[in-house]
Design an enzyme around this catalytic site. Structure first.
Site, PDB file in Angstrom:
ATOM      1  N   ASP A   1       0.820  -1.215   0.000  1.00 14.67           N
ATOM      2  CA  ASP A   1       0.000   0.000   0.000  1.00 14.67           C
ATOM      3  C   ASP A   1       0.856   1.269   0.000  1.00 14.67           C
ATOM      4  O   ASP A   1       1.959   1.281   0.543  1.00 14.67           O
ATOM      5  CB  ASP A   1      -0.918  -0.013   1.228  1.00 14.67           C
ATOM      6  CG  ASP A   1      -2.091   0.948   1.063  1.00 14.67           C
ATOM      7  OD1 ASP A   1      -2.441   1.269  -0.094  1.00 14.67           O
ATOM      8  OD2 ASP A   1      -2.648   1.366   2.093  1.00 14.67           O
TER       9      ASP A   1
ATOM     10  N   ARG B   1      -0.601   8.600 -10.623  1.00 19.15           N
ATOM     11  CA  ARG B   1      -0.648   7.441  -9.719  1.00 19.15           C
ATOM     12  C   ARG B   1       0.020   6.207 -10.317  1.00 19.15           C
ATOM     13  O   ARG B   1       0.653   5.414  -9.608  1.00 19.15           O
ATOM     14  CB  ARG B   1      -2.104   7.122  -9.348  1.00 19.15           C
ATOM     15  CG  ARG B   1      -2.738   8.140  -8.416  1.00 19.15           C
ATOM     16  CD  ARG B   1      -4.185   7.769  -8.110  1.00 19.15           C
ATOM     17  NE  ARG B   1      -4.294   6.464  -7.501  1.00 19.15           N
ATOM     18  CZ  ARG B   1      -4.138   6.219  -6.181  1.00 19.15           C
ATOM     19  NH1 ARG B   1      -3.894   7.208  -5.365  1.00 19.15           N
ATOM     20  NH2 ARG B   1      -4.245   4.983  -5.715  1.00 19.15           N
TER      21      ARG B   1
ATOM     22  N   SER C   1      -6.960  -5.958  -4.833  1.00 16.21           N
ATOM     23  CA  SER C   1      -8.036  -6.577  -4.060  1.00 16.21           C
ATOM     24  C   SER C   1      -9.310  -6.687  -4.899  1.00 16.21           C
ATOM     25  O   SER C   1      -9.459  -6.020  -5.940  1.00 16.21           O
ATOM     26  CB  SER C   1      -8.320  -5.747  -2.809  1.00 16.21           C
ATOM     27  OG  SER C   1      -9.025  -4.567  -3.139  1.00 16.21           O
ATOM     28  N   THR C   2     -10.240  -7.497  -4.392  1.00 10.63           N
ATOM     29  CA  THR C   2     -11.536  -7.605  -5.075  1.00 10.63           C
ATOM     30  C   THR C   2     -12.287  -6.273  -5.001  1.00 10.63           C
ATOM     31  O   THR C   2     -13.233  -6.064  -5.754  1.00 10.63           O
ATOM     32  CB  THR C   2     -12.398  -8.716  -4.434  1.00 10.63           C
ATOM     33  OG1 THR C   2     -12.338  -8.594  -3.007  1.00 10.63           O
ATOM     34  CG2 THR C   2     -11.909 -10.106  -4.823  1.00 10.63           C
TER      35      THR C   2
ATOM     36  N   ASN D   1     -10.607  -3.303  -5.345  1.00 10.67           N
ATOM     37  CA  ASN D   1      -9.887  -2.305  -6.136  1.00 10.67           C
ATOM     38  C   ASN D   1     -10.497  -2.079  -7.520  1.00 10.67           C
ATOM     39  O   ASN D   1     -10.126  -1.131  -8.223  1.00 10.67           O
ATOM     40  CB  ASN D   1      -8.396  -2.671  -6.255  1.00 10.67           C
ATOM     41  CG  ASN D   1      -7.613  -2.479  -4.982  1.00 10.67           C
ATOM     42  OD1 ASN D   1      -6.662  -3.206  -4.685  1.00 10.67           O
ATOM     43  ND2 ASN D   1      -7.982  -1.475  -4.177  1.00 10.67           N
TER      44      ASN D   1
ATOM     45  N   LEU E   1      -6.946  -4.387   7.768  1.00  5.60           N
ATOM     46  CA  LEU E   1      -6.585  -5.531   6.924  1.00  5.60           C
ATOM     47  C   LEU E   1      -7.083  -5.385   5.496  1.00  5.60           C
ATOM     48  O   LEU E   1      -6.556  -6.018   4.576  1.00  5.60           O
ATOM     49  CB  LEU E   1      -7.146  -6.832   7.523  1.00  5.60           C
ATOM     50  CG  LEU E   1      -6.496  -7.292   8.833  1.00  5.60           C
ATOM     51  CD1 LEU E   1      -7.164  -8.568   9.325  1.00  5.60           C
ATOM     52  CD2 LEU E   1      -4.996  -7.533   8.641  1.00  5.60           C
ATOM     53  N   SER E   2      -8.133  -4.574   5.299  1.00  5.89           N
ATOM     54  CA  SER E   2      -8.691  -4.390   3.951  1.00  5.89           C
ATOM     55  C   SER E   2      -8.935  -5.732   3.245  1.00  5.89           C
ATOM     56  O   SER E   2      -8.581  -5.907   2.083  1.00  5.89           O
ATOM     57  CB  SER E   2      -7.791  -3.492   3.093  1.00  5.89           C
ATOM     58  OG  SER E   2      -7.617  -2.229   3.704  1.00  5.89           O
TER      59      SER E   2
HETATM   60  C1  IPE Z   1      -5.437  -2.749   0.078  1.00  7.90           C
HETATM   61  O1  IPE Z   1      -5.123  -1.426  -0.188  1.00  7.90           O
HETATM   62  C2  IPE Z   1      -5.386  -3.561  -1.174  1.00  7.90           C
HETATM   63  C3  IPE Z   1      -4.060  -3.707  -1.770  1.00  7.90           C
HETATM   64  C4  IPE Z   1      -2.974  -3.131  -1.362  1.00  7.90           C
HETATM   65  C5  IPE Z   1      -3.987  -4.587  -2.897  1.00  7.90           C
HETATM   66  P1  IPE Z   1      -6.251  -0.343  -0.457  1.00  7.90           P
HETATM   67  O2  IPE Z   1      -5.558   0.943  -0.700  1.00  7.90           O
HETATM   68  O3  IPE Z   1      -7.167  -0.823  -1.512  1.00  7.90           O
HETATM   69  O4  IPE Z   1      -7.036  -0.346   0.927  1.00  7.90           O
HETATM   70  P2  IPE Z   1      -8.043   0.698   1.551  1.00  7.90           P
HETATM   71  O5  IPE Z   1      -9.051   1.062   0.481  1.00  7.90           O
HETATM   72  O6  IPE Z   1      -7.231   1.887   1.983  1.00  7.90           O
HETATM   73  O7  IPE Z   1      -8.651  -0.015   2.721  1.00  7.90           O
HETATM   74  C1  IPE Z   2      -1.184   0.225  -4.299  1.00  5.26           C
HETATM   75  O1  IPE Z   2      -1.415   1.187  -3.335  1.00  5.26           O
HETATM   76  C2  IPE Z   2      -1.878  -1.043  -4.111  1.00  5.26           C
HETATM   77  C3  IPE Z   2      -3.178  -1.157  -4.808  1.00  5.26           C
HETATM   78  C4  IPE Z   2      -4.291  -1.071  -4.149  1.00  5.26           C
HETATM   79  C5  IPE Z   2      -3.237  -1.450  -6.219  1.00  5.26           C
HETATM   80  P1  IPE Z   2      -2.565   2.277  -3.502  1.00  5.26           P
HETATM   81  O2  IPE Z   2      -2.867   2.496  -4.940  1.00  5.26           O
HETATM   82  O3  IPE Z   2      -3.708   1.924  -2.650  1.00  5.26           O
HETATM   83  O4  IPE Z   2      -1.833   3.565  -2.926  1.00  5.26           O
HETATM   84  P2  IPE Z   2      -2.472   4.697  -2.042  1.00  5.26           P
HETATM   85  O5  IPE Z   2      -3.014   4.013  -0.812  1.00  5.26           O
HETATM   86  O6  IPE Z   2      -3.555   5.342  -2.855  1.00  5.26           O
HETATM   87  O7  IPE Z   2      -1.336   5.601  -1.734  1.00  5.26           O
HETATM   88 MG    MG Z   3      -4.135   2.317  -0.685  1.00  2.00          MG
END
Ligand code: IPE
Ligand code: IPE
Ligand code: MG
Length: 248
Positions: free
Chosen positions: A32, A45, A77-78, A80, A203-204
């Site tokens: 993350d 991004r 994730s499912t 995302n 944990l997301s």
């Molecule tokens: C969790 O990160 C999923 C992955 C890193 C693959 P997210 O950025 O999607 O989680 P949330 O939305 O902040 O909970």
């Molecule tokens: C990458 O982090 C992991 C994925 C969820 C694909 P993020 O894209 O969630 O990064 P932030 O949380 O927006 O910084």
């Molecule tokens: Mg994130």
């Protein structure tokens, strides 16, 4: 943990000698902070996703060097899929490219790759790249990198229950081992340490079943900056923890 786990490693049971237990057998990461890493530098991004994916090989090397045997990485994730089509497509393209270019090198260095997650509706090009990278990789005595892509902890449990039900009708006992063996992680030990860079303390939907007794470590450092010092801090914190598994 499942009954298929190699019994040769005492640490698999989370109850090895204190010296062995100090190094986790399996470390799971939530990848993350890629988006914020890019935004902070005035970049799109996707530049953050590129940097984050490129960083994976370095982390694999660091863990291998320190005696860790399994690494799970939560990459998509499912949930995302809620992001823009441009970002989702971009992530999949970066991932497929990375698998194609870095997969063979990882395998040559003794890393077995494995996909955890639902295949549908991932794009065909990404599935093909995953299949090529994971082909002939057995979870053996090398290092295992499990990539959680289109992974959701709840979806995984639903899929496991669906797989177990017909067998239960034929007399299979539905117990924890039966569920564990039907998860995407079948044959892998549960994570000993779950690390989430990026500042969020949740944990997301990651490893909901497997993390039952994982030690949790959260860091504000964003994944692309999560380097050697951060890895050592996380491993050091783990080594200080007292794991009791409900005992005294
Ligand atoms: C969790 O990160 C999923 C992955 C890193 C693959 P997210 O950025 O999607 O989680 P949330 O939305 O902040 O909970
Ligand atoms: C990458 O982090 C992991 C994925 C969820 C694909 P993020 O894209 O969630 O990064 P932030 O949380 O927006 O910084
Ligand atoms: Mg994130």
């Amino acid at each position: 943990m499942t009954s298929e786990t190699s019994p040769s490693d005492d640490r698999v049971n989370g109850a090895g000698s204190s010296a062995e237990a100090a190094v986790p057998l399996h470390v799971a990461f939530v990848m993350d902070g890629n988006g914020r890493w890019a935004t902070r530098q005035g970049l799109p991004r996707l530049a953050g996703h590129r940097a984050g994916i490129a960083h994976v090989e370095r982390v694999v090397g660091m863990l291998k060097h320190r005696g860790v045997r399994y690494m799970t990485l939560y990459m998509f994730s499912t949930e995302n899929w809620k992001r823009s089509k441009e970002e989702v497509d971009g992530i999949f393209e970066l991932l497929a490219d990375w698998l194609t270019h870095t997969g063979p090198r990882l395998r040559d260095s003794g890393v077995s790759l494995r996909h955890l997650g639902r295949r549908q509706p991932l794009p065909a090009a990404l599935l093909a790249a995953l299949d090529r990278a994971c082909a002939d990789c057995g979870a053996d005595d090398g290092f295992v990198l499990a990539m959680a892509v289109n992974y959701g902890g709840r979806a995984e449990i639903v899929d496991a229950v669906k797989a177990v039900l017909p067998r239960a009708e034929q007399g299979l006992q539905v117990d924890e081992a039966a569920i564990s063996n039907a998860l995407y992680t079948a044959g892998m030990p549960d994570p000993d340490l779950l690390v989430r860079p990026g500042g969020e303390v949740r944990l997301s939907n990651f490893m909901l079943w497997q993390a039952a007794y994982a030690e949790l470590y959260f860091s504000p450092v964003l994944w692309p900056d999560f380097g050697e010092d951060e890895i050592d801090r996380a491993l050091h914190a783990y080594a200080q923890r007292q794991r009791r598994f409900g005992g005294l």
